[in-house]
Design an enzyme around this catalytic site. Structure first.
Site: not given
Length: 206
Positions: A13, A15, A99-101, A123, A163, A192
């Site tokens: 966490g 970000n 982290m899940i598409i 990204h 992305d 980032e």
């Protein structure tokens, strides 16, 4: 009028913390209505709680265990979207280390139905370069083979293609001869944090 966001996280966490700090310093005039994690152990949940932000945990693993054969990711996406729709005033969904598409069922809920809500992702690569996982490591390896001299990061809107959505902001990051993968990753992470905050500011004030 306050600009409300939902933040999705999977891990430490940092970000998220950058967003919280920008709100507390008054740089961002936004409100984080809820932080949702797919992992109960994500430290980012503690960061949110310390800032008195509501948290939710919504695990994909439960769905995979219940029905490993059928398309459980689609069901998961629909249920996750329903949770976010419970907060009727959300203006933006921010993927901050999620982290899940996200499946099409999730994305279409916010593009096809009113009110529409933008979803943005960070990204660690420039547009068209290194989509998917391990982008920094792939750039570093190409640098060592004299294929590139820099890489960068982008904040983009999320679409079904990974992305590849509309770019909100980019930042070029030089790769130095003295860099290790660890030092390069650290410089990426510092940028980032700044770029994600700046992108939220752009979208919240347009």
């Amino acid at each position: 009028m306050t600009f409300n966001i939902c933040v999705l996280i999977s891990g430490n966490g940092t970000n998220l913390q950058a967003i919280i700090d920008a709100i507390e310093s008054k740089y961002l005039n936004v409100c984080i209505k809820v932080v949702i994690s797919n992992k109960e152990t994500a430290y980012g949940l503690e960061r949110a709680k310390k800032a008195s932000i509501e948290t939710r945990v919504f695990s994909l693993q439960k769905y995979l265990k219940q029905d490993p054969i059928n398309n459980t990711r689609s069901t998961y996406g629909l249920e996750l979207a329903k949770i976010i729709r419970e907060y009727s005033s959300i203006d933006l969904i921010v993927l901050a280390g999620w982290m899940i598409i996200l499946p099409a069922t999730f994305l279409k809920e916010f593009t096809d139905n009113k009110p529409t809500i933008d979803i943005i992702n960070l990204h660690p690569a420039l547009p068209g370069q290194y989509p998917g996982a391990h982008a920094i490591e792939r750039a570093f390896n190409d640098f060592k083979e004299n294929k590139i001299k820099h890489s960068g990061i982008m904040i983009h809107k999320v679409i079904e293609e990974v992305d590849a959505g509309e770019v909100i902001l980019t930042k070029e990051i030089p790769i130095l001869p003295t860099d290790t993968l660890e030092s390069l990753e650290e410089r990426f992470h510092q940028q980032e944090h700044k770029s994600l905050v700046e992108s939220i500011k752009l979208l919240s004030t347009k």
